[in-house]
Motif scaffolding. Structure first.
Motif, short mmCIF file in Angstrom:
data_model
loop_
_atom_site.label_atom_id
_atom_site.label_comp_id
_atom_site.label_asym_id
_atom_site.label_seq_id
_atom_site.Cartn_x
_atom_site.Cartn_y
_atom_site.Cartn_z
N ASN A 20 0.85 -1.19 0.00
CA ASN A 20 0.00 0.00 0.00
C ASN A 20 0.89 1.25 0.00
OD1 ASN A 20 -1.67 2.18 0.69
ND2 ASN A 20 -3.10 0.84 1.75
N THR A 35 2.62 6.89 6.59
CA THR A 35 3.31 6.40 7.79
C THR A 35 4.83 6.44 7.65
OG1 THR A 35 3.41 4.09 7.02
CG2 THR A 35 1.42 4.80 8.25
N ARG A 56 -0.44 4.34 2.04
CA ARG A 56 -0.16 4.18 3.48
C ARG A 56 1.32 4.44 3.76
NH1 ARG A 56 -1.07 -1.31 5.11
NH2 ARG A 56 -3.27 -0.88 4.80
#
Length: 177
Positions: free
Chosen positions: A162, A169, A165
């Motif tokens: 992903n 992050t 993401r």
């Protein structure tokens, strides 16, 4: 699969700030407003920060980690057409080209936007060419952003990583074998 820290806070902050600033100038802020000009300067400042960070930042932020490599980009495209799934810890070869494309395009948008703010006497003629080029660059930027988003979705689905993401992050899942 291992989780690996890849994108540092500066890369992520610049990326998402550019997303917001470009989107605001492209869709909400009136082109003729002083706010459009101010946000344009913010975009140029963010790109300048990213360029500096590309030389002094963390490993995957550095341009030396993802040099433009036509042969590697062609190999990646070939692998994709043959159904081979290759994961890249940092930028992929095609992703590197898109990164350079977007950074250069945003700088040129800023330069042509700045030229449009200069009085005609400064240039000695009507800066209509700058406005035409600015509009063409904007079209190219929108096209590039759409391709970038599509590629991120495609690669995320294809590799199981992903990427959105990861850009939030800073961590990517990566095949540790």
């Amino acid at each position: 699969m291992a989780t690996v820290k890849v994108w540092d806070p500066v890369v992520r902050l610049v990326h998402w700030s550019l997303v917001v600033a470009f989107t605001l100038n492209a869709t909400i802020i009136d082109d003729d407003s002083s706010l459009h000009v101010t946000v344009g300067y913010v975009v140029v400042g963010l790109v300048a920060l990213r360029i500096v960070w590309g030389f002094i930042g963390t490993r995957h932020a550095r341009f030396s980690d993802f040099p433009p490599d036509p042969a590697a980009a062609l190999q990646q495209a070939r692998d994709m057409t043959l159904g081979r799934r290759t994961r890249h810890l940092g930028h992929s070869p095609l992703g590197a080209f898109m990164t350079y494309n977007l950074l250069i395009t945003l700088l040129l948008l800023g330069a042509t936007g700045w030229i449009m703010t200069l009085p005609e006497a400064t240039l000695g003629h009507d800066p209509e060419w700058a406005e035409d080029l600015h509009e063409a660059l904007f079209g190219w930027a929108v096209f590039s952003v759409v391709i970038h988003i599509a590629a991120v979705i495609f690669k995320s689905r294809r590799t199981g990583v992903n990427l959105v993401r990861a850009m939030v992050t800073g961590k990517k899942t990566h095949d540790d074998s």
